[in-house]
Scaffold this active site. Structure first.
Site, PDB file in Angstrom:
ATOM      1  N   ASP A 256       0.853  -1.187   0.000  1.00 47.99           N
ATOM      2  CA  ASP A 256       0.000   0.000   0.000  1.00 47.99           C
ATOM      3  C   ASP A 256       0.891   1.240   0.000  1.00 47.99           C
ATOM      4  O   ASP A 256       1.695   1.439   0.910  1.00 47.99           O
ATOM      5  CB  ASP A 256      -0.895  -0.016   1.245  1.00 47.99           C
ATOM      6  CG  ASP A 256      -2.011   1.010   1.169  1.00 47.99           C
ATOM      7  OD1 ASP A 256      -2.251   1.554   0.083  1.00 47.99           O
ATOM      8  OD2 ASP A 256      -2.636   1.270   2.209  1.00 47.99           O
TER       9      ASP A 256
ATOM     10  N   ASP B 152      -3.184   2.580  -5.947  1.00 52.06           N
ATOM     11  CA  ASP B 152      -2.043   2.675  -5.038  1.00 52.06           C
ATOM     12  C   ASP B 152      -1.891   1.470  -4.111  1.00 52.06           C
ATOM     13  O   ASP B 152      -1.195   1.551  -3.106  1.00 52.06           O
ATOM     14  CB  ASP B 152      -2.124   3.954  -4.206  1.00 52.06           C
ATOM     15  CG  ASP B 152      -3.332   3.980  -3.278  1.00 52.06           C
ATOM     16  OD1 ASP B 152      -4.248   3.152  -3.464  1.00 52.06           O
ATOM     17  OD2 ASP B 152      -3.364   4.828  -2.370  1.00 52.06           O
ATOM     18  N   GLU B 153      -2.503   0.341  -4.451  1.00 54.86           N
ATOM     19  CA  GLU B 153      -2.337  -0.845  -3.603  1.00 54.86           C
ATOM     20  C   GLU B 153      -2.505  -2.114  -4.426  1.00 54.86           C
ATOM     21  O   GLU B 153      -3.186  -2.133  -5.446  1.00 54.86           O
ATOM     22  CB  GLU B 153      -3.318  -0.839  -2.433  1.00 54.86           C
ATOM     23  CG  GLU B 153      -4.763  -0.909  -2.857  1.00 54.86           C
ATOM     24  CD  GLU B 153      -5.716  -0.998  -1.670  1.00 54.86           C
ATOM     25  OE1 GLU B 153      -5.423  -1.762  -0.721  1.00 54.86           O
ATOM     26  OE2 GLU B 153      -6.756  -0.319  -1.708  1.00 54.86           O
TER      27      GLU B 153
END
Length: 268
Positions: free
Chosen positions: A69, A170-171
């Protein structure tokens, strides 16, 4: 209150050919899983483009699962080449906004950890954010830039794992496969991934490593920012039991209130 423009000279990372009007669709990165078992790539030019894309396939709960993350992704991308903004309250604005001192309009899309310490968070109206922190530094949303950096990060994950399941911009969840045969090797791999992302993009991420996706996701948020938390199978209960129930993925404010009213305040 100050406004910073992505087109200013200090943003030399924006000089690449990015189109602000490009088609940016969340569906381009949600629920996509990559299988690299049969990929071939050229180590001399680091071209990791020869892989198979598998739609609608999920990583099964295996013995070792990673959750990677990025830390305060949008804000971190905007400030990565601005050492003067380190530890400053930075927010990224919604696409349509106005910083009129008399009547600010818009919504916070992302906030740095310094801004969060004032209580500022994503989806918060600008007017409210400014009341909490009058010294906020604003950046306009630049989705094409964030997608470009995300693509770069995912390529790093691709070359260090067997399967990458991108959960959002974003993860991602990783099945390390032969890259990590046990938890000792998994920790080394997690540190390697963190190091390569920082060296390439000058932003940090937090990594959770656990026997399944739920625990891995909780673990990635355990030591943010720039953390790495490893939870081996025999330690899962010990790790989860003292944590507040709202740490469970999907448990929001209302659900948490229901749990608390029923006397359930921790996971264990």
């Amino acid at each position: 209150m100050s406004q910073l423009n992505n087109n200013s000279n200090y943003n030399n990372y924006n000089n690449s050919n990015t189109n602000s009007n490009s088609n940016y669709n969340n569906n381009n990165y949600n629920n996509v899983c990559y299988n690299y078992n049969n990929r071939n790539y050229n180590n001399s030019n680091s071209n990791y483009n020869n892989y198979n894309t598998i739609e609608n396939e999920n990583i099964k709960d295996e013995k070792i699962v990673f959750h990677v993350d990025m830390d305060s992704f949008f804000a971190s991308v905007e400030t990565r080449y601005r050492p003067d903004l380190k530890d400053k309250p930075v927010v990224v604005c919604s696409k349509t906004y106005s910083l009129d001192p008399e009547s600010p309009k818009g919504v916070v899309s992302a906030a740095s950890y310094a801004a969060r310490s004032y209580g500022v968070h994503s989806a918060m109206p600008f007017a409210q954010a400014l009341k909490l922190c009058p010294d906020l530094i604003f950046f306009p949303l630049n989705k094409s830039l964030y997608q470009e950096v995300s693509n770069s990060v995912m390529k790093i994950l691709e070359k260090n794992s067997y399967i990458v399941q991108k959960a959002s911009i974003d993860e991602a969840y990783l099945d390390p496969g032969h890259f990590a045969k046990d938890y000792k090797e998994a920790k080394v791999l997690g540190e390697k991934i963190k190091r390569e992302i920082y060296e390439k993009e000058k932003i940090t991420c937090s990594v959770g490593i656990a026997p399944n996706r739920v625990v891995a996701k909780i673990a990635s948020g355990f030591k943010k920012p720039d953390g790495l938390t490893l939870v081996e199978p025999e330690n899962v209960i010990e790790f989860l039991s003292p944590l507040p129930v709202n740490k469970l993925p999907g448990v929001g404010k209302k659900t948490n209130m229901k749990f608390n009213s029923a006397g359930i305040k921790t996971i264990g």
